[in-house]
Design a protein around this motif. Structure first.
Motif, PDB file in Angstrom:
ATOM      1  N   LEU A  94       0.935  -1.155   0.110  1.00  0.00           N
ATOM      2  CA  LEU A  94      -0.018   0.122   0.006  1.00  0.00           C
ATOM      3  C   LEU A  94       0.795   1.330   0.037  1.00  0.00           C
ATOM      4  N   GLY A  95       2.129   1.296   0.895  1.00  0.00           N
ATOM      5  CA  GLY A  95       2.777   2.445   0.639  1.00  0.00           C
ATOM      6  C   GLY A  95       3.517   2.686  -0.820  1.00  0.00           C
ATOM      7  N   GLY A  96       3.694   1.433  -1.418  1.00  0.00           N
ATOM      8  CA  GLY A  96       4.182   1.632  -2.968  1.00  0.00           C
ATOM      9  C   GLY A  96       3.172   2.131  -3.738  1.00  0.00           C
ATOM     10  N   VAL A  97       1.744   1.875  -3.741  1.00  0.00           N
ATOM     11  CA  VAL A  97       0.799   2.299  -4.449  1.00  0.00           C
ATOM     12  C   VAL A  97       0.655   3.921  -3.900  1.00  0.00           C
ATOM     13  N   ARG A  98       0.795   4.072  -2.810  1.00  0.00           N
ATOM     14  CA  ARG A  98       0.335   5.703  -2.448  1.00  0.00           C
ATOM     15  C   ARG A  98       1.772   6.575  -2.779  1.00  0.00           C
ATOM     16  N   GLU A  99       2.938   5.907  -3.021  1.00  0.00           N
ATOM     17  CA  GLU A  99       4.198   6.816  -3.475  1.00  0.00           C
ATOM     18  C   GLU A  99       4.064   6.796  -4.886  1.00  0.00           C
ATOM     19  N   ALA A 100       3.453   5.830  -5.649  1.00  0.00           N
ATOM     20  CA  ALA A 100       3.502   6.050  -7.091  1.00  0.00           C
ATOM     21  C   ALA A 100       2.237   7.111  -7.441  1.00  0.00           C
ATOM     22  N   GLY A 101       1.029   7.278  -6.412  1.00  0.00           N
ATOM     23  CA  GLY A 101       0.374   8.125  -6.661  1.00  0.00           C
ATOM     24  C   GLY A 101       0.708   9.756  -6.502  1.00  0.00           C
ATOM     25  N   ARG A 102       1.596   9.554  -5.283  1.00  0.00           N
ATOM     26  CA  ARG A 102       2.303  10.987  -4.934  1.00  0.00           C
ATOM     27  C   ARG A 102       3.315  11.440  -6.148  1.00  0.00           C
ATOM     28  N   ALA A 103       3.924  10.568  -6.666  1.00  0.00           N
ATOM     29  CA  ALA A 103       4.816  10.867  -7.924  1.00  0.00           C
ATOM     30  C   ALA A 103       3.840  11.362  -8.947  1.00  0.00           C
ATOM     31  N   SER A 104       2.982  10.713  -9.075  1.00  0.00           N
ATOM     32  CA  SER A 104       1.824  11.195 -10.207  1.00  0.00           C
ATOM     33  C   SER A 104       1.277  12.419 -10.274  1.00  0.00           C
ATOM     34  N   ASP A 105       0.934  12.806  -8.715  1.00  0.00           N
ATOM     35  CA  ASP A 105       0.630  14.019  -8.396  1.00  0.00           C
ATOM     36  C   ASP A 105       1.614  15.020  -8.524  1.00  0.00           C
ATOM     37  N   ALA A 106       3.053  14.931  -8.227  1.00  0.00           N
ATOM     38  CA  ALA A 106       4.020  15.746  -8.440  1.00  0.00           C
ATOM     39  C   ALA A 106       4.252  15.988  -9.787  1.00  0.00           C
ATOM     40  N   GLN A 107       4.167  14.966 -10.581  1.00  0.00           N
ATOM     41  CA  GLN A 107       4.621  15.317 -12.093  1.00  0.00           C
ATOM     42  C   GLN A 107       3.343  16.004 -12.719  1.00  0.00           C
ATOM     43  N   THR A 108       2.122  15.826 -12.172  1.00  0.00           N
ATOM     44  CA  THR A 108       0.913  16.549 -12.783  1.00  0.00           C
ATOM     45  C   THR A 108       1.130  17.958 -12.389  1.00  0.00           C
ATOM     46  N   VAL A 109       1.417  18.399 -11.095  1.00  0.00           N
ATOM     47  CA  VAL A 109       1.606  19.658 -10.776  1.00  0.00           C
ATOM     48  C   VAL A 109       2.862  20.433 -11.531  1.00  0.00           C
ATOM     49  N   LEU A 156       5.127  16.118 -21.059  1.00  0.00           N
ATOM     50  CA  LEU A 156       3.996  15.490 -21.133  1.00  0.00           C
ATOM     51  C   LEU A 156       4.410  14.162 -21.021  1.00  0.00           C
ATOM     52  N   MET A 157       5.140  13.439 -21.510  1.00  0.00           N
ATOM     53  CA  MET A 157       5.572  12.097 -21.505  1.00  0.00           C
ATOM     54  C   MET A 157       5.918  11.788 -19.887  1.00  0.00           C
ATOM     55  N   ASP A 158       6.442  12.599 -19.097  1.00  0.00           N
ATOM     56  CA  ASP A 158       6.693  12.057 -17.963  1.00  0.00           C
ATOM     57  C   ASP A 158       5.521  12.074 -17.154  1.00  0.00           C
ATOM     58  N   VAL A 159       4.598  12.962 -17.467  1.00  0.00           N
ATOM     59  CA  VAL A 159       3.284  12.715 -16.626  1.00  0.00           C
ATOM     60  C   VAL A 159       2.528  11.775 -17.090  1.00  0.00           C
ATOM     61  N   VAL A 160       2.463  11.201 -18.214  1.00  0.00           N
ATOM     62  CA  VAL A 160       1.642  10.058 -18.722  1.00  0.00           C
ATOM     63  C   VAL A 160       2.231   8.964 -18.247  1.00  0.00           C
ATOM     64  N   THR A 161       3.504   8.885 -18.117  1.00  0.00           N
ATOM     65  CA  THR A 161       4.366   7.777 -17.548  1.00  0.00           C
ATOM     66  C   THR A 161       3.859   7.499 -16.023  1.00  0.00           C
ATOM     67  N   ALA A 162       3.974   8.467 -15.239  1.00  0.00           N
ATOM     68  CA  ALA A 162       3.785   8.551 -13.895  1.00  0.00           C
ATOM     69  C   ALA A 162       2.373   8.193 -13.577  1.00  0.00           C
ATOM     70  N   VAL A 163       1.246   8.627 -14.360  1.00  0.00           N
ATOM     71  CA  VAL A 163      -0.102   8.314 -14.280  1.00  0.00           C
ATOM     72  C   VAL A 163      -0.333   6.989 -14.678  1.00  0.00           C
ATOM     73  N   ALA A 164       0.257   6.580 -15.758  1.00  0.00           N
ATOM     74  CA  ALA A 164       0.064   5.104 -16.296  1.00  0.00           C
ATOM     75  C   ALA A 164       0.447   4.181 -14.910  1.00  0.00           C
ATOM     76  N   ASP A 165       2.052   4.460 -14.377  1.00  0.00           N
ATOM     77  CA  ASP A 165       2.302   3.550 -13.398  1.00  0.00           C
ATOM     78  C   ASP A 165       1.444   3.402 -12.543  1.00  0.00           C
ATOM     79  N   THR A 166       0.951   4.518 -11.824  1.00  0.00           N
ATOM     80  CA  THR A 166      -0.123   4.564 -10.722  1.00  0.00           C
ATOM     81  C   THR A 166      -1.528   3.893 -11.178  1.00  0.00           C
ATOM     82  N   ASP A 167      -2.007   3.881 -12.409  1.00  0.00           N
ATOM     83  CA  ASP A 167      -3.135   3.226 -12.746  1.00  0.00           C
ATOM     84  C   ASP A 167      -2.502   1.909 -12.758  1.00  0.00           C
ATOM     85  N   VAL A 168      -1.628   1.225 -13.089  1.00  0.00           N
ATOM     86  CA  VAL A 168      -1.324  -0.089 -13.066  1.00  0.00           C
ATOM     87  C   VAL A 168      -1.105  -0.634 -11.707  1.00  0.00           C
TER      88      VAL A 168
END
Length: 103
Positions: A43-58, A67-79
């Motif tokens: 769960l901590g790993g999933v949470r960190e992936a979400g935080r990384a996605s949030d950071a990339q979006t900001v 854009l590629m970094d954001v899409v990659t971070a969001v895709a990682d979180t989705d997976v």
């Protein structure tokens, strides 16, 4: 792929669950980590992936990321969230199977 609303709700639920203080520790037999400790790590790993996605979006919103970094971070979180949901579904199914077993 999950809709943005479903993913956001799942991420918010995960953060609430982790902030409430999930139990962790060693198994009573000492053979290895308890299931709760492994679950907390995942769960901590999933949470960190979400935080990384949030950071990339900001960072994208402020013009500091591409854009590629954001899409990659969001895709990682989705997976990660999809995998977590699949494991949760399998655990629930296993529990229901055990409850149906005759004694």
């Amino acid at each position: 792929m999950a809709s943005p609303t479903v993913a956001a709700n799942a991420y918010a639920s995960l953060v609430r669950m982790m902030d409430s203080g999930a139990a962790g520790g060693k198994a009573p037999s000492g053979d290895g980590p308890a299931f709760s400790a492994v679950l907390k790590d995942v769960l901590g790993g999933v949470r960190e992936a979400g935080r990384a996605s949030d950071a990339q979006t900001v960072a994208m919103a402020t013009g500091k990321a591409n854009l590629m970094d954001v899409v990659t971070a969001v895709a990682d979180t989705d997976v990660a969230v999809s995998t977590l949901v699949s494991v949760r579904d399998r655990v629930i199914q296993s529990y229901e199977d055990i409850m149906r077993m005759p004694i």
